[in-house]
Design a protein around this motif. Structure first.
Motif, PDB file in Angstrom:
ATOM      1  N   GLY A  80      40.568 -27.002 -55.946  1.00  0.00           N
ATOM      2  CA  GLY A  80      40.832 -26.037 -57.001  1.00  0.00           C
ATOM      3  C   GLY A  80      40.717 -26.583 -58.408  1.00  0.00           C
ATOM      4  N   LYS A  81      40.381 -27.855 -58.527  1.00  0.00           N
ATOM      5  CA  LYS A  81      40.237 -28.451 -59.845  1.00  0.00           C
ATOM      6  C   LYS A  81      38.874 -29.103 -60.001  1.00  0.00           C
ATOM      7  CE  LYS A  81      45.122 -29.386 -60.762  1.00  0.00           C
ATOM      8  NZ  LYS A  81      46.092 -30.414 -61.202  1.00  0.00           N
ATOM      9  N   PHE A  82      38.460 -29.260 -61.260  1.00  0.00           N
ATOM     10  CA  PHE A  82      37.194 -29.946 -61.501  1.00  0.00           C
ATOM     11  C   PHE A  82      37.338 -31.423 -61.144  1.00  0.00           C
ATOM     12  CE2 PHE A  82      36.814 -26.408 -64.625  1.00  0.00           C
ATOM     13  CZ  PHE A  82      35.671 -25.826 -64.092  1.00  0.00           C
ATOM     14  N   PRO A  83      36.296 -32.024 -60.582  1.00  0.00           N
ATOM     15  CA  PRO A  83      36.360 -33.457 -60.308  1.00  0.00           C
ATOM     16  C   PRO A  83      36.441 -34.247 -61.610  1.00  0.00           C
ATOM     17  CG  PRO A  83      34.143 -32.624 -59.960  1.00  0.00           C
ATOM     18  CD  PRO A  83      35.024 -31.428 -60.165  1.00  0.00           C
ATOM     19  N   LYS A  84      36.956 -35.450 -61.512  1.00  0.00           N
ATOM     20  CA  LYS A  84      37.059 -36.310 -62.686  1.00  0.00           C
ATOM     21  C   LYS A  84      36.173 -37.530 -62.473  1.00  0.00           C
ATOM     22  CE  LYS A  84      40.966 -36.536 -64.754  1.00  0.00           C
ATOM     23  NZ  LYS A  84      42.392 -36.851 -65.100  1.00  0.00           N
ATOM     24  N   TYR A  85      35.428 -37.879 -63.506  1.00  0.00           N
ATOM     25  CA  TYR A  85      34.478 -38.991 -63.420  1.00  0.00           C
ATOM     26  C   TYR A  85      34.773 -40.023 -64.504  1.00  0.00           C
ATOM     27  CZ  TYR A  85      31.772 -35.421 -60.890  1.00  0.00           C
ATOM     28  OH  TYR A  85      31.366 -34.430 -60.031  1.00  0.00           O
ATOM     29  N   LYS A  86      34.241 -41.207 -64.284  1.00  0.00           N
ATOM     30  CA  LYS A  86      34.294 -42.244 -65.313  1.00  0.00           C
ATOM     31  C   LYS A  86      32.897 -42.806 -65.490  1.00  0.00           C
ATOM     32  CE  LYS A  86      37.103 -46.056 -66.998  1.00  0.00           C
ATOM     33  NZ  LYS A  86      38.300 -46.889 -66.740  1.00  0.00           N
ATOM     34  N   ILE A  87      32.406 -42.726 -66.715  1.00  0.00           N
ATOM     35  CA  ILE A  87      31.065 -43.207 -67.024  1.00  0.00           C
ATOM     36  C   ILE A  87      31.130 -44.694 -67.357  1.00  0.00           C
ATOM     37  CG2 ILE A  87      29.088 -42.969 -68.581  1.00  0.00           C
ATOM     38  CD1 ILE A  87      29.960 -40.072 -69.057  1.00  0.00           C
ATOM     39  N   ARG A  88      30.229 -45.455 -66.798  1.00  0.00           N
ATOM     40  CA  ARG A  88      30.173 -46.888 -67.094  1.00  0.00           C
ATOM     41  C   ARG A  88      29.930 -47.111 -68.583  1.00  0.00           C
ATOM     42  NH1 ARG A  88      25.392 -49.102 -64.223  1.00  0.00           N
ATOM     43  NH2 ARG A  88      24.369 -49.367 -66.251  1.00  0.00           N
ATOM     44  N   LYS A  89      30.651 -48.057 -69.156  1.00  0.00           N
ATOM     45  CA  LYS A  89      30.497 -48.371 -70.577  1.00  0.00           C
ATOM     46  C   LYS A  89      30.011 -49.808 -70.750  1.00  0.00           C
ATOM     47  CE  LYS A  89      33.725 -47.377 -73.491  1.00  0.00           C
ATOM     48  NZ  LYS A  89      35.070 -47.271 -74.110  1.00  0.00           N
ATOM     49  N   PRO A  90      29.279 -50.068 -71.817  1.00  0.00           N
ATOM     50  CA  PRO A  90      28.836 -51.445 -72.070  1.00  0.00           C
ATOM     51  C   PRO A  90      30.018 -52.322 -72.502  1.00  0.00           C
ATOM     52  CG  PRO A  90      28.232 -50.022 -73.900  1.00  0.00           C
ATOM     53  CD  PRO A  90      28.761 -49.124 -72.818  1.00  0.00           C
ATOM     54  N   GLU A  91      29.966 -53.581 -72.138  1.00  0.00           N
ATOM     55  CA  GLU A  91      31.007 -54.512 -72.563  1.00  0.00           C
ATOM     56  C   GLU A  91      30.956 -54.736 -74.073  1.00  0.00           C
ATOM     57  OE1 GLU A  91      30.822 -58.119 -70.338  1.00  0.00           O
ATOM     58  OE2 GLU A  91      31.107 -57.133 -68.398  1.00  0.00           O
ATOM     59  N   ASP A  92      29.761 -54.728 -74.623  1.00  0.00           N
ATOM     60  CA  ASP A  92      29.574 -54.914 -76.057  1.00  0.00           C
ATOM     61  C   ASP A  92      29.528 -53.538 -76.719  1.00  0.00           C
ATOM     62  OD1 ASP A  92      28.859 -55.530 -78.630  1.00  0.00           O
ATOM     63  OD2 ASP A  92      27.100 -56.729 -78.100  1.00  0.00           O
ATOM     64  N   SER A  93      30.497 -53.252 -77.590  1.00  0.00           N
ATOM     65  CA  SER A  93      30.551 -51.942 -78.237  1.00  0.00           C
ATOM     66  C   SER A  93      29.329 -51.661 -79.113  1.00  0.00           C
ATOM     67  CB  SER A  93      31.814 -51.832 -79.098  1.00  0.00           C
ATOM     68  OG  SER A  93      31.818 -52.817 -80.123  1.00  0.00           O
ATOM     69  N   LYS A  94      28.597 -52.718 -79.490  1.00  0.00           N
ATOM     70  CA  LYS A  94      27.388 -52.531 -80.279  1.00  0.00           C
ATOM     71  C   LYS A  94      26.289 -51.843 -79.476  1.00  0.00           C
ATOM     72  CE  LYS A  94      28.200 -56.478 -83.350  1.00  0.00           C
ATOM     73  NZ  LYS A  94      27.692 -57.802 -83.810  1.00  0.00           N
ATOM     74  N   ARG A  95      26.457 -51.792 -78.149  1.00  0.00           N
ATOM     75  CA  ARG A  95      25.468 -51.131 -77.295  1.00  0.00           C
ATOM     76  C   ARG A  95      25.792 -49.651 -77.099  1.00  0.00           C
ATOM     77  NH1 ARG A  95      20.816 -53.337 -76.889  1.00  0.00           N
ATOM     78  NH2 ARG A  95      20.448 -52.613 -74.743  1.00  0.00           N
ATOM     79  N   LEU A  96      26.819 -49.162 -77.803  1.00  0.00           N
ATOM     80  CA  LEU A  96      27.154 -47.742 -77.745  1.00  0.00           C
ATOM     81  C   LEU A  96      26.311 -46.965 -78.750  1.00  0.00           C
ATOM     82  CD1 LEU A  96      31.061 -47.623 -77.537  1.00  0.00           C
ATOM     83  CD2 LEU A  96      29.474 -46.749 -75.817  1.00  0.00           C
ATOM     84  N   LEU A  97      25.840 -45.799 -78.337  1.00  0.00           N
ATOM     85  CA  LEU A  97      25.145 -44.880 -79.234  1.00  0.00           C
ATOM     86  C   LEU A  97      26.103 -43.754 -79.586  1.00  0.00           C
ATOM     87  CD1 LEU A  97      21.729 -44.497 -77.366  1.00  0.00           C
ATOM     88  CD2 LEU A  97      22.243 -46.011 -79.287  1.00  0.00           C
ATOM     89  N   TRP A  98      26.194 -43.433 -80.875  1.00  0.00           N
ATOM     90  CA  TRP A  98      27.061 -42.350 -81.331  1.00  0.00           C
ATOM     91  C   TRP A  98      26.184 -41.129 -81.611  1.00  0.00           C
ATOM     92  CZ3 TRP A  98      32.114 -43.178 -80.771  1.00  0.00           C
ATOM     93  CH2 TRP A  98      32.538 -44.506 -80.631  1.00  0.00           C
ATOM     94  N   LEU A  99      26.429 -40.066 -80.862  1.00  0.00           N
ATOM     95  CA  LEU A  99      25.573 -38.885 -80.896  1.00  0.00           C
ATOM     96  C   LEU A  99      26.357 -37.654 -81.328  1.00  0.00           C
ATOM     97  CD1 LEU A  99      23.853 -39.474 -77.432  1.00  0.00           C
ATOM     98  CD2 LEU A  99      23.020 -40.207 -79.674  1.00  0.00           C
ATOM     99  N   PRO A 100      25.736 -36.758 -82.092  1.00  0.00           N
ATOM    100  CA  PRO A 100      26.421 -35.531 -82.516  1.00  0.00           C
ATOM    101  C   PRO A 100      26.563 -34.542 -81.363  1.00  0.00           C
ATOM    102  CG  PRO A 100      24.151 -35.526 -83.273  1.00  0.00           C
ATOM    103  CD  PRO A 100      24.383 -36.874 -82.646  1.00  0.00           C
ATOM    104  N   ASN A 101      27.702 -33.861 -81.311  1.00  0.00           N
ATOM    105  CA  ASN A 101      27.927 -32.854 -80.267  1.00  0.00           C
ATOM    106  C   ASN A 101      26.833 -31.790 -80.259  1.00  0.00           C
ATOM    107  OD1 ASN A 101      30.285 -34.157 -79.593  1.00  0.00           O
ATOM    108  ND2 ASN A 101      31.646 -32.639 -80.544  1.00  0.00           N
TER     109      ASN A 101
END
Length: 316
Positions: A80-101
């Protein structure tokens, strides 16, 4: 800090692209639904369908592929509930891309950018579109780096006015590199006759995802500092105010000469190599502190230029 943006790991996104269009799009949608940790999300196949039009069955298959590739982890499922997921993240925060909604949500009644890109069926367009957010530097370049793509003009000196010089600019020449992000694109040609990096950049421009803007810069070199934006924030009106002032005074001939050119610009006399340059900027920008800082600096540059013109026209 949460705003009108979300984050996704560059390497995780590239891994999803290797799985195909649906997994790549699904990962972007799931990332859009993450919380403060930029990893945990309850956005699933239903959200993918609602935001991008991918049928729920295919969206579910795409998410299963992401799980199998260990890009996404299913951490909770309850009846009855939506599943919950966890997306893998890079260890180095510099490898994150910041994207507009808005690349997921769209603006007003428009088709959202990621949906448009999915509809092309061209995974390379989607991949490079997202990667451009990783190299765009508003603070330093006003958009994507000018060593990726830029325009330059022929320059002609019109006349000195006090401690500034009025120039006319014509014969725009546009170039793009086939290295870095576009390494290996040198031999590419698409059905519309675009070559190299333009096989990506031109479609993004045509879809309204990449815009061209103009600046006065200290030189035409790709690393030259920008002086002020040409056109917006009142700078376009200021140039016409200067043209009118010349026409109504002793500089009518100079005004006519300047208007024979495609564009006009002013710079202090001591900037000997000043140039007008065209650069490319992603239309949708994440509303981060960095974006706000860039916009404030651009406004200051424009206001300084407008104030300078007003002073000239008022005091002479």
């Amino acid at each position: 800090m949460r705003g009108d943006f979300f984050a996704i790991g560059l390497d995780e996104f590239l891994d999803a692209c290797e799985l195909g269009m649906n997994p790549a799009v699904s990962l972007l949608v799931m990332a859009r639904g993450t919380g403060r940790d930029n990893a945990t999300t309850s956005w699933s196949a239903l959200s993918v369908w609602q935001h991008t039009g991918i049928a729920r069955r295919r969206a579910k298959e795409a998410i299963e592929a992401l799980i199998e590739k260990e890009i996404v982890e299913l951490i909770e499922i309850k009846a009855g509930k939506f599943p919950k997921y966890k997306i893998r993240k890079p260890e180095d925060s510099k490898r994150l891309l910041w994207l507009p909604n808005k690349i997921i949500d769209g603006a007003a009644s428009e088709v959202p950018p990621v949906t448009k890109l999915r509809e092309t069926g061209n995974i390379d367009l989607l991949q490079k579109f997202v990667q451009l957010y990783g190299i765009q530097d508003l603070d330093s370049d006003g958009g994507i780096p000018r060593d990726v793509a830029r325009s330059t003009f022929d320059r002609k000196k019109i006349c000195p006015i006090g401690h500034i010089i009025l120039y006319g600019f014509s014969n725009e020449k546009t170039t793009a590199t086939n290295s870095g992000l576009f390494d290996g694109y040198g031999d590419r040609t698409d059905e519309d006759g675009n070559n190299g990096a333009w096989t990506v950049l031109k479609p993004l421009i045509q879809m309204g995802l990449l815009e061209k803007v103009y600046y006065m810069a200290e030189s035409s070199e790709s690393n030259a500092e920008l002086i002020y934006p040409v056109g917006p924030h009142g700078t376009g009106d200021a140039i016409w105010e200067l043209m009118t002032w010349l026409e109504e005074g002793d500089g009518k001939g100079f005004a006519f000469q300047a208007q024979e050119h495609e564009a006009q610009g002013i710079v202090p006399k001591h900037i000997k190599n000043a140039a007008m340059v065209g650069l490319y900027r992603l239309l949708y920008r994440p509303k981060t502190g960095k974006t706000s800082r860039w916009l404030a600096i651009e406004m200051e540059q424009a206001e300084a230029m407008v104030g300078l013109v007003s002073k000239i026209c008022r005091e002479n």
